[in-house]
Design a protein around this motif. Sequence first.
Motif, PDB file in Angstrom:
ATOM      1  N   SER A 228     -59.569  30.663 -54.437  1.00  0.00           N
ATOM      2  CA  SER A 228     -59.470  30.498 -52.992  1.00  0.00           C
ATOM      3  C   SER A 228     -58.622  31.565 -52.320  1.00  0.00           C
ATOM      4  CB  SER A 228     -58.874  29.126 -52.677  1.00  0.00           C
ATOM      5  OG  SER A 228     -57.583  29.015 -53.270  1.00  0.00           O
ATOM      6  N   GLY A 229     -57.994  32.451 -53.093  1.00  0.00           N
ATOM      7  CA  GLY A 229     -57.100  33.456 -52.543  1.00  0.00           C
ATOM      8  C   GLY A 229     -56.113  33.937 -53.582  1.00  0.00           C
ATOM      9  N   PHE A 230     -54.809  33.690 -53.339  1.00  0.00           N
ATOM     10  CA  PHE A 230     -53.811  34.122 -54.316  1.00  0.00           C
ATOM     11  C   PHE A 230     -52.543  33.292 -54.163  1.00  0.00           C
ATOM     12  CE2 PHE A 230     -52.987  36.659 -50.550  1.00  0.00           C
ATOM     13  CZ  PHE A 230     -51.609  36.828 -50.498  1.00  0.00           C
ATOM     14  N   HIS A 250     -58.375  44.948 -54.360  1.00  0.00           N
ATOM     15  CA  HIS A 250     -57.135  45.683 -54.128  1.00  0.00           C
ATOM     16  C   HIS A 250     -56.406  45.180 -52.888  1.00  0.00           C
ATOM     17  CE1 HIS A 250     -60.078  47.547 -51.519  1.00  0.00           C
ATOM     18  NE2 HIS A 250     -59.137  48.229 -50.898  1.00  0.00           N
ATOM     19  N   GLN A 251     -57.150  44.574 -51.950  1.00  0.00           N
ATOM     20  CA  GLN A 251     -56.498  44.093 -50.734  1.00  0.00           C
ATOM     21  C   GLN A 251     -55.637  42.862 -50.993  1.00  0.00           C
ATOM     22  OE1 GLN A 251     -56.006  45.543 -48.102  1.00  0.00           O
ATOM     23  NE2 GLN A 251     -57.601  47.085 -47.837  1.00  0.00           N
ATOM     24  N   ILE A 252     -55.898  42.151 -52.080  1.00  0.00           N
ATOM     25  CA  ILE A 252     -55.006  41.045 -52.433  1.00  0.00           C
ATOM     26  C   ILE A 252     -53.653  41.609 -52.865  1.00  0.00           C
ATOM     27  CG2 ILE A 252     -54.644  39.117 -54.008  1.00  0.00           C
ATOM     28  CD1 ILE A 252     -57.581  38.516 -53.882  1.00  0.00           C
ATOM     29  N   ASP A 253     -53.662  42.706 -53.618  1.00  0.00           N
ATOM     30  CA  ASP A 253     -52.404  43.386 -53.944  1.00  0.00           C
ATOM     31  C   ASP A 253     -51.661  43.803 -52.679  1.00  0.00           C
ATOM     32  OD1 ASP A 253     -52.762  43.162 -56.656  1.00  0.00           O
ATOM     33  OD2 ASP A 253     -52.778  45.316 -57.053  1.00  0.00           O
ATOM     34  N   ASN A 254     -52.385  44.438 -51.741  1.00  0.00           N
ATOM     35  CA  ASN A 254     -51.751  44.893 -50.510  1.00  0.00           C
ATOM     36  C   ASN A 254     -51.201  43.726 -49.706  1.00  0.00           C
ATOM     37  OD1 ASN A 254     -52.401  47.587 -51.050  1.00  0.00           O
ATOM     38  ND2 ASN A 254     -54.366  47.444 -49.989  1.00  0.00           N
ATOM     39  N   ALA A 255     -51.973  42.632 -49.645  1.00  0.00           N
ATOM     40  CA  ALA A 255     -51.529  41.457 -48.892  1.00  0.00           C
ATOM     41  C   ALA A 255     -50.290  40.839 -49.530  1.00  0.00           C
ATOM     42  CB  ALA A 255     -52.665  40.430 -48.832  1.00  0.00           C
ATOM     43  N   ALA A 256     -50.281  40.745 -50.862  1.00  0.00           N
ATOM     44  CA  ALA A 256     -49.122  40.175 -51.545  1.00  0.00           C
ATOM     45  C   ALA A 256     -47.890  41.051 -51.346  1.00  0.00           C
ATOM     46  CB  ALA A 256     -49.426  40.006 -53.030  1.00  0.00           C
ATOM     47  N   THR A 257     -48.075  42.368 -51.346  1.00  0.00           N
ATOM     48  CA  THR A 257     -46.952  43.268 -51.093  1.00  0.00           C
ATOM     49  C   THR A 257     -46.395  43.052 -49.690  1.00  0.00           C
ATOM     50  OG1 THR A 257     -47.975  44.890 -52.581  1.00  0.00           O
ATOM     51  CG2 THR A 257     -46.204  45.678 -51.157  1.00  0.00           C
ATOM     52  N   ALA A 258     -47.277  42.779 -48.730  1.00  0.00           N
ATOM     53  CA  ALA A 258     -46.815  42.481 -47.369  1.00  0.00           C
ATOM     54  C   ALA A 258     -46.015  41.187 -47.330  1.00  0.00           C
ATOM     55  CB  ALA A 258     -48.011  42.395 -46.424  1.00  0.00           C
ATOM     56  N   VAL A 259     -46.418  40.198 -48.119  1.00  0.00           N
ATOM     57  CA  VAL A 259     -45.640  38.961 -48.186  1.00  0.00           C
ATOM     58  C   VAL A 259     -44.246  39.255 -48.735  1.00  0.00           C
ATOM     59  CG1 VAL A 259     -45.513  36.617 -49.116  1.00  0.00           C
ATOM     60  CG2 VAL A 259     -47.729  37.574 -48.469  1.00  0.00           C
ATOM     61  N   ALA A 260     -44.167  40.146 -49.730  1.00  0.00           N
ATOM     62  CA  ALA A 260     -42.866  40.535 -50.271  1.00  0.00           C
ATOM     63  C   ALA A 260     -42.020  41.228 -49.200  1.00  0.00           C
ATOM     64  CB  ALA A 260     -43.048  41.447 -51.483  1.00  0.00           C
ATOM     65  N   VAL A 261     -42.650  42.085 -48.390  1.00  0.00           N
ATOM     66  CA  VAL A 261     -41.929  42.725 -47.280  1.00  0.00           C
ATOM     67  C   VAL A 261     -41.430  41.667 -46.303  1.00  0.00           C
ATOM     68  CG1 VAL A 261     -42.198  44.214 -45.257  1.00  0.00           C
ATOM     69  CG2 VAL A 261     -43.127  44.939 -47.464  1.00  0.00           C
ATOM     70  N   VAL A 262     -42.290  40.706 -45.975  1.00  0.00           N
ATOM     71  CA  VAL A 262     -41.896  39.634 -45.057  1.00  0.00           C
ATOM     72  C   VAL A 262     -40.720  38.842 -45.626  1.00  0.00           C
ATOM     73  CG1 VAL A 262     -42.647  37.391 -44.146  1.00  0.00           C
ATOM     74  CG2 VAL A 262     -44.090  39.420 -43.848  1.00  0.00           C
ATOM     75  N   GLU A 263     -40.736  38.595 -46.934  1.00  0.00           N
ATOM     76  CA  GLU A 263     -39.621  37.867 -47.535  1.00  0.00           C
ATOM     77  C   GLU A 263     -38.306  38.626 -47.359  1.00  0.00           C
ATOM     78  OE1 GLU A 263     -38.369  35.496 -51.622  1.00  0.00           O
ATOM     79  OE2 GLU A 263     -40.216  36.668 -51.597  1.00  0.00           O
ATOM     80  N   ARG A 264     -38.336  39.954 -47.504  1.00  0.00           N
ATOM     81  CA  ARG A 264     -37.126  40.761 -47.287  1.00  0.00           C
ATOM     82  C   ARG A 264     -36.744  40.766 -45.801  1.00  0.00           C
ATOM     83  NH1 ARG A 264     -34.288  40.069 -50.782  1.00  0.00           N
ATOM     84  NH2 ARG A 264     -35.763  38.355 -51.017  1.00  0.00           N
ATOM     85  N   LEU A 265     -37.728  40.772 -44.921  1.00  0.00           N
ATOM     86  CA  LEU A 265     -37.423  40.728 -43.489  1.00  0.00           C
ATOM     87  C   LEU A 265     -36.788  39.395 -43.107  1.00  0.00           C
ATOM     88  CD1 LEU A 265     -40.599  42.456 -41.974  1.00  0.00           C
ATOM     89  CD2 LEU A 265     -38.283  43.388 -42.100  1.00  0.00           C
ATOM     90  N   ARG A 266     -37.255  38.330 -43.710  1.00  0.00           N
ATOM     91  CA  ARG A 266     -36.609  37.032 -43.474  1.00  0.00           C
ATOM     92  C   ARG A 266     -35.137  37.077 -43.876  1.00  0.00           C
ATOM     93  NH1 ARG A 266     -40.788  32.530 -46.035  1.00  0.00           N
ATOM     94  NH2 ARG A 266     -42.481  32.756 -44.524  1.00  0.00           N
TER      95      ARG A 266
END
Length: 431
Positions: A228-230, A250-266
Amino acid sequence: MSTDAILARLMTLHPRAIDLELGRIQRLLDTLGNPERRLPPVVHIAGTNGKGSLVAYTRAMAEAAGLRVHTYTSPHLVHFNERIRLAGTLIDNAELEAVLEECEQANDGQLITYFEITTAAAFLAFARHPADLLVLEVGLGGRYDTTNVVNNPVVTAVTPIGIDHTQFLGPTLRQIAREKSGILKHGVPAVIGRQRPEPAAVLVEDAQALDVPLFRMGHEWRMETRDSGFRYESDSLALDLPAPRLVGAHQIDNAATAVAVVERLRAAGLRIGDDAVRKGLATVEWPARLQPLVRGPLVDALPAGCELWLDGGHNEDCGLVLAEQSRAWAREPGALPLYLIFGMLTTKDAGGFLRPLARHATSAWAVPIPDHASYTPEEACRQADDVGLTCLPAPSVPDAVEDLLANVHPPFRVLICGSLYLAGTVLAKNG
């Protein structure tokens, strides 16, 4: 004075050769009053592939949380304005012309590259518009990239590193990784996407020297693909997320990396909730990255049941990504045969890009890229032939489509690929 006329005038200031350094841009920024020191919190992104997608995901997630987001990307596809987004809106022509002319006057005729002077203009615009975040994409490399005058980002991020721009960054993965890691800043958290072992080792070495807290895929955070996603997991966050809107594994990798960026921004105090992450995945837009074309003259020319896709990838790793998507297409019920229309700059390794695709495409048409130093169709066909891909020359994309229609029985799938500049030409003429 039109934007195009100003940009053409600025090109005359370009040095004979590009030498990566920060002296010219820093001189101009000093004259302008150092707008690079008056920016909102910055996410600075380097890497070989996936930089633009990471910008798009990060922006989409932050905007879904109600934040005002500036972005800076390159190159543009159709209009230069695409490079500069001010609090969610592309810079308008009047303001773009004003900041470009201001930079031209401040530069006072001295040699400066096109990217340097236009980046200075972007910093002027960013500094004058309130925002909560600036997502800043490196132009070339990292250590001596023009954008690296920003000394205090809140987060840095490095997407997968591969072989590209060897004439500037060096011929080996280790040398290229050392240049990319130049965006790391003392004590600033760095999110690291999927890496080969050699670049990963360089990033660790340089991070340790700068006391950089690393946040790496497969180490401090993990991603697992689901039907269903990741699923994204770190020591402090676990999320089951839908597949992103952008196509390709490859876009799942990119999306997950963005979640990691968001976690650092939080962690830095920006409020981007889980619902905003999900909404960002569903609403993200990034043209010419495995983009299905659904309207325009090229689409109208194809018989019912045919598909037309566009991708701007241009190096071996991009060829591998497209090959992976081609395998996925081939597993679909009633899979359509795949035909390529491609054009590439002479600075790119056409054989390296085409080799992974050769086994998946039935045949290809090679085209020139207008107004750029590209392989002639005949030269490109020779490179395709060398990797076992049957290829015919064509003077343009519409001519290639016309020839394809005259010789191939529908339905079929067409992938236009090989260059962001070719993708921009297609988008400009296809509505």
